[in-house]
Design an enzyme around this catalytic site. Structure first.
Site, PDB file in Angstrom:
ATOM      1  N   LYS A 198       0.855  -1.192   0.000  1.00 27.26           N
ATOM      2  CA  LYS A 198       0.000   0.000   0.000  1.00 27.26           C
ATOM      3  C   LYS A 198       0.891   1.242   0.000  1.00 27.26           C
ATOM      4  O   LYS A 198       1.755   1.395   0.880  1.00 27.26           O
ATOM      5  CB  LYS A 198      -0.877  -0.040   1.250  1.00 27.26           C
ATOM      6  CG  LYS A 198      -2.181   0.695   1.134  1.00 27.26           C
ATOM      7  CD  LYS A 198      -3.021   0.404   2.375  1.00 27.26           C
ATOM      8  CE  LYS A 198      -4.316   1.134   2.351  1.00 27.26           C
ATOM      9  NZ  LYS A 198      -5.029   1.001   3.636  1.00 27.26           N
TER      10      LYS A 198
HETATM   11  C1  E4P Z   1      -8.429   2.029   3.416  1.00 29.85           C
HETATM   12  O1  E4P Z   1      -7.584   1.298   2.993  1.00 29.85           O
HETATM   13  C2  E4P Z   1      -8.346   2.713   4.720  1.00 29.85           C
HETATM   14  O2  E4P Z   1      -7.705   1.849   5.620  1.00 29.85           O
HETATM   15  C3  E4P Z   1      -9.698   3.009   5.328  1.00 29.85           C
HETATM   16  O3  E4P Z   1     -10.754   2.596   4.495  1.00 29.85           O
HETATM   17  C4  E4P Z   1      -9.845   4.358   5.930  1.00 29.85           C
HETATM   18  O4  E4P Z   1     -11.131   4.432   6.501  1.00 29.85           O
HETATM   19  P1  E4P Z   1     -11.535   5.553   7.566  1.00 29.85           P
HETATM   20  O5  E4P Z   1     -11.733   6.844   6.840  1.00 29.85           O
HETATM   21  O6  E4P Z   1     -12.822   5.036   8.148  1.00 29.85           O
HETATM   22  O7  E4P Z   1     -10.426   5.624   8.570  1.00 29.85           O
END
Ligand code: E4P
Length: 218
Positions: free
Chosen positions: A87
């Site tokens: 990522k």
């Molecule tokens: C995606 O990969 C992120 O980890 C995640 O969806 C972020 O979500 P949030 O805005 O609820 O923290």
């Protein structure tokens, strides 16, 4: 449509996996911290534990923000398991790193995407997944699902292989809207996945069926 669970909680991952509908896991440094996972060795061990539960698609985020650092971390993460997807944040160095990983056959998830322009760059660099954060856009009064629609449309125009991974999915309607739009993947907490099951008419209907069955046995 693929379902990923957005958590580093092993119990939630196992519960979603046991449902038989889980295609992967997304984590981020905040989700790891929420589970109390501290220190590089523990973080690595936690990724391995996640890989031991699910079949594929475990997003593991790099912390470095320079090209060399991202490449070093990403290669080490990818070496943990073929299930790992590296990522990478959508910054200039991140685009270079995505291109590098793509050329080496290492899958990537381009994260923190908040605009169509960012998504186009990630796709051009060869990202496997691009993650627009729809809940965080809603938080600042911008319709997050509109961005998903725009990116799906653009990717379709050019047959980009990059898949649209709707992230920051906060509730069941987000997920259903993403499915209507044609997002390839949605990642969300366990409660959103299990929330899809809920309907009061199912509960009352099942109650009546079971009561009538009991009567027929009396
Ligand atoms: C995606 O990969 C992120 O980890 C995640 O969806 C972020 O979500 P949030 O805005 O609820 O923290």
């Amino acid at each position: 449509m693929k379902f990923f669970i957005d958590t580093a909680n092993l119990n939630d991952i196992q519960e979603a996996y046991d449902l038989g509908i889980l295609d992967g896991v997304t984590t981020n440094p905040s989700l790891m911290a929420k589970e109390g996972i501290k220190g590089e060795a523990n973080i690595i061990a936690h990724y391995q534990a996640i890989c031991n539960i699910v079949d594929d698609n475990v997003s593991a985020e790099v912390i470095a923000t320079d090209f060399e650092g991202m490449v070093k971390e990403g290669e080490a993460l990818a070496a943990l398991s073929p299930k790992i997807v590296v990522k990478v944040p959508i910054i200039k160095e991140g685009i270079k790193a995505i291109k590098y990983f793509s050329d080496k056959g290492i899958r990537t998830n381009c994260t923190l995407v908040f605009s169509a322009g960012q998504a186009i760059l990630a796709a051009k660099a060869g990202a496997t997944y691009v993650s627009p954060f729809i809940g965080r856009l809603d938080d600042v009064s911008q319709d997050g699902t509109e961005l998903i629609e725009q990116i799906v449309h653009i990717f379709d125009n050019y047959d980009f292989e990059t898949q649209v991974l709707a992230a920051s999915v906060r509730h069941t309607m987000h997920l259903i809207q993403c499915a209507e739009i044609g997002a390839h993947v949605a990642t969300c907490p366990l409660k959103v996945i299990t929330g899809l099951l809920k309907h009061p008419l199912t509960d009352s209907g099942l109650k009546t069926f079971l009561e009538d069955y009991k009567k027929s046995q009396a």
